[in-house]
Design an enzyme around this catalytic site. Structure first.
Site, PDB file in Angstrom:
ATOM      1  N   HIS A 180      -9.667  -5.541  -3.783  1.00  0.00           N
ATOM      2  CA  HIS A 180      -9.922  -4.266  -2.761  1.00  0.00           C
ATOM      3  C   HIS A 180      -9.821  -3.085  -3.571  1.00  0.00           C
ATOM      4  CE1 HIS A 180      -5.592  -2.847  -3.297  1.00  0.00           C
ATOM      5  NE2 HIS A 180      -5.352  -4.251  -3.100  1.00  0.00           N
TER       6      HIS A 180
ATOM      7  N   ASP B 197      -3.464  -2.234  -9.150  1.00  0.00           N
ATOM      8  CA  ASP B 197      -3.318  -2.886  -7.993  1.00  0.00           C
ATOM      9  C   ASP B 197      -4.358  -1.953  -7.174  1.00  0.00           C
ATOM     10  OD1 ASP B 197      -3.121  -3.796  -5.426  1.00  0.00           O
ATOM     11  OD2 ASP B 197      -1.140  -2.790  -5.290  1.00  0.00           O
TER      12      ASP B 197
ATOM     13  N   GLU C 124      -7.016  -2.254   1.959  1.00  0.00           N
ATOM     14  CA  GLU C 124      -5.706  -3.243   2.020  1.00  0.00           C
ATOM     15  C   GLU C 124      -4.639  -2.671   1.780  1.00  0.00           C
ATOM     16  OE1 GLU C 124      -3.185  -6.081  -0.192  1.00  0.00           O
ATOM     17  OE2 GLU C 124      -3.701  -4.012  -0.600  1.00  0.00           O
TER      18      GLU C 124
ATOM     19  N   ASP D 251      -5.356 -10.189  -6.777  1.00  0.00           N
ATOM     20  CA  ASP D 251      -4.381  -9.042  -6.608  1.00  0.00           C
ATOM     21  C   ASP D 251      -3.181  -8.988  -7.778  1.00  0.00           C
ATOM     22  OD1 ASP D 251      -3.583  -6.547  -5.325  1.00  0.00           O
ATOM     23  OD2 ASP D 251      -3.843  -7.194  -3.407  1.00  0.00           O
TER      24      ASP D 251
ATOM     25  N   HIS E  10       3.271  -0.955  -7.661  1.00  0.00           N
ATOM     26  CA  HIS E  10       3.186   0.268  -6.656  1.00  0.00           C
ATOM     27  C   HIS E  10       4.146   1.359  -7.579  1.00  0.00           C
ATOM     28  CE1 HIS E  10       1.838  -1.409  -2.607  1.00  0.00           C
ATOM     29  NE2 HIS E  10       1.216  -1.623  -3.642  1.00  0.00           N
TER      30      HIS E  10
END
Length: 390
Positions: free
Chosen positions: A72, A189, A223, A244, A324
């Site tokens: 993504h 990511d 995503e 991912d 994240h």
């Protein structure tokens, strides 16, 4: 061995270029254009959906039972929630990430007439003013604000700048490529996954690799908000492998080295046979790997299944420390993933029944061995073609 040589210089260069392009969910046009141009340089023709998800089909020996590799293009970000009386901006996150990692981040606000720079700060940012209150302020999006680097003393000033509610905010990645192979940045990511997919595709093109079925390389654009591969698969795709990030953290088995193969995430187990095949390919091709189960995680594969796609799905990952947040990976994992992708797409199809969406009867259907099932087999069933186990 079926893995192909990997151009690591191209991988690193492409990752750097991807990280330099802001692409929070909802603001992905520029990165879509970049990836499309990269595909065209390889002699491939990309198809774009209305909103910009990319599909490129590299033809194999047959159309039916195609394989897909999905990554993504979108990243985490934020949106303007309100214009505050103090001339700063209240924010809401795009995607799921903690305001703890937003504090201190440099950012770009994409307003109607242009872009502005700014910094995300806690509501009580000045130690000289608030003393210990700086350390006791709760963590959360209600406790941060975006200071705009322009004359913005109040909400009226923000309106004059034509900053408005809903404007997209992109967070600076602040990448650092270290000589020992570590890469530290926000938005690895899944910019790193995109770089892996492009590098594997480049290897296939350069080596003129022949694959048993068509390979669909897919690049999705939403995503991080759960949409992902919901509408990009075609009916002839039988299996899809997502690339991912893995979660390298206490209690997890992911690693920043080698390939981390996910056995399950919060939506349940990945396909038994496809995952088993990927493990076998790692062993056969001397690719370091480990397995893991992710508890608070979903990927493009979940959105495809929830949208009704009848495909086998698997997830292969590069281990990320502080996912994240301000993330860290290692080049070893990216190279290993690229090698595994080339080995997978070049490997023979073991489940021939998957060439068709449906088939009559049990002949050729897959089998998962259990002691009870083996003991219950009658001689007639034992002589029946039960199909492959992977």
């Amino acid at each position: 061995m079926t893995r192909l040589p990997i151009d690591t210089d191209y991988l690193l260069e492409t990752l750097g270029k991807l990280l330099s392009i802001p692409s929070p969910t909802g603001y992905t046009d520029t990165v879509v254009r970049f990836v499309t141009r990269e595909l065209e340089k390889m002699g491939l023709e990309a198809e774009l959906t209305r909103r910009g998800a990319i599909r490129v089909v590299r033809q194999g020996s047959r159309r039916e039972g195609a394989r897909a590799i999905v990554t993504h293009l979108d990243t985490l970000g934020a949106q303007v929630k309100a214009l505050k009386d103090n001339g700063r901006l209240a924010l809401v996150p795009v995607g799921h990430w903690s305001a703890r990692f937003a504090e201190g981040a440099r950012a770009t606000i994409f307003a109607e007439k242009g872009a502005y720079r700014g910094t995300i700060l806690p509501l009580k940012a000045s130690g000289h003013t608030f003393n210990d209150e700086v350390d006791t302020l709760p963590v959360g999006w209600d406790y941060v604000e975006l200071r705009v680097d322009a004359m913005a003393r109040d909400a009226a000033d923000l309106e004059r700048l034509q900053i408005d509610i809903g404007d997209i905010v992109a967070i600076d990645p602040q990448p650092e490529f270290i000589d020992n192979g570590f890469i530290v940045s926000r938005h690895l990511d899944d910019k790193a996954g995109v770089a892996v997919a492009l590098t594997a595709l480049k290897a296939l093109q350069q080596e003129h690799a022949v694959t048993p079925v068509d390979i669909h390389f897919l690049f999705t654009i939403a995503e991080e908000v759960g949409v992902g591969a919901a509408s990009i698969l075609t009916p002839n795709v039988a299996s899809m492998v997502a690339i991912d990030n893995g979660t390298s953290a206490p209690g997890q088995n992911s690693s920043e080295f080698g390939v981390t193969i996910a056995m399950a995430d919060q939506t349940g187990p990945f396909d038994y046979h496809l995952t088993k095949r990927l493990v076998e390919l790692c062993r056969d091709n001397d690719i370091r790997y480990q397995k893991d189960v992710f508890r608070y995680y979903r990927s493009d594969s979940a959105s495809a299944l929830e949208a009704g796609a009848d495909v086998r799905t698997a997830l292969i990952t590069f281990g990320v420390d502080a996912s994240h947040g301000y993330e860290r990976i290692h080049m070893h994992a990216l190279r290993s993933l690229s090698e595994l992708v080339t080995a997978y797409v070049s490997s023979p199809v073991t489940i021939k029944r998957d060439f068709e969406a449906t088939a009559e009867g049990i002949k050729g259907f897959t089998r998962q061995k259990t002691v009870e099932a083996e003991q219950a087999l009658t001689p007639d069933i034992e002589n029946e073609e039960l199909g492959p186990q992977s």
